[in-house]
Design a protein around this motif. Sequence first.
Motif, PDB file in Angstrom:
ATOM      1  N   VAL A  57     -28.972  88.828  35.639  1.00 14.10           N
ATOM      2  CA  VAL A  57     -27.681  90.297  35.162  1.00 14.10           C
ATOM      3  C   VAL A  57     -26.411  90.099  36.425  1.00 14.10           C
ATOM      4  O   VAL A  57     -26.733  89.422  37.588  1.00 14.10           O
TER       5      VAL A  57
ATOM      6  N   VAL B  35     -30.767  97.892  37.591  1.00 13.45           N
ATOM      7  CA  VAL B  35     -31.540  97.356  36.261  1.00 13.45           C
ATOM      8  C   VAL B  35     -33.030  96.386  36.252  1.00 13.45           C
ATOM      9  O   VAL B  35     -33.508  96.336  35.620  1.00 13.45           O
TER      10      VAL B  35
ATOM     11  N   GLU C  84     -35.574  98.663  37.038  1.00 11.16           N
ATOM     12  CA  GLU C  84     -35.870  99.082  35.825  1.00 11.16           C
ATOM     13  C   GLU C  84     -36.871  98.247  35.267  1.00 11.16           C
ATOM     14  O   GLU C  84     -38.154  98.589  34.608  1.00 11.16           O
ATOM     15  N   ALA C  85     -36.149  96.994  35.048  1.00 13.94           N
ATOM     16  CA  ALA C  85     -37.000  95.754  33.713  1.00 13.94           C
ATOM     17  C   ALA C  85     -38.660  95.735  34.810  1.00 13.94           C
ATOM     18  O   ALA C  85     -39.290  95.728  33.874  1.00 13.94           O
TER      19      ALA C  85
ATOM     20  N   LEU D 176     -25.682  97.887  40.812  1.00 17.53           N
ATOM     21  CA  LEU D 176     -26.026  98.494  39.715  1.00 17.53           C
ATOM     22  C   LEU D 176     -26.697  97.354  39.052  1.00 17.53           C
ATOM     23  O   LEU D 176     -28.081  97.806  38.763  1.00 17.53           O
ATOM     24  N   GLY D 177     -26.530  96.066  39.444  1.00 20.87           N
ATOM     25  CA  GLY D 177     -27.881  94.696  39.087  1.00 20.87           C
ATOM     26  C   GLY D 177     -28.716  95.377  39.662  1.00 20.87           C
ATOM     27  O   GLY D 177     -29.910  95.275  39.281  1.00 20.87           O
TER      28      GLY D 177
ATOM     29  N   THR E 212     -22.662  91.541  37.381  1.00 18.47           N
ATOM     30  CA  THR E 212     -21.711  92.999  36.377  1.00 18.47           C
ATOM     31  C   THR E 212     -20.238  92.409  36.976  1.00 18.47           C
ATOM     32  O   THR E 212     -20.395  91.054  37.807  1.00 18.47           O
TER      33      THR E 212
END
Length: 73
Positions: free
Chosen positions: A15, A30, A33-34, A26-27, A17
């Motif tokens: 990931v 992500v 969530e993965a 944010l990274g 940004t």
Amino acid sequence: MWLEVVNLIIYVEPVCTIPEYRQKGLGKAVVLEALKRGRSLGAEKAYVISDSSSYKSLGFQQHSHYTFYWHNI
């Protein structure tokens, strides 16, 4: 994220940004969530190919070190 169904492993794509949005979590969001989605699909392990220390801060442990070679033909 890719799920490898036979061995129940997910591969998390590295990931990144853009500079204006770095250091905002944010990274991290992500990747977490993965991992959450992978777990809900039955995955028992996750891996990412990266040498960024940010993955270590999320609980990833270094498993091995790969060297990739390229050849232009």
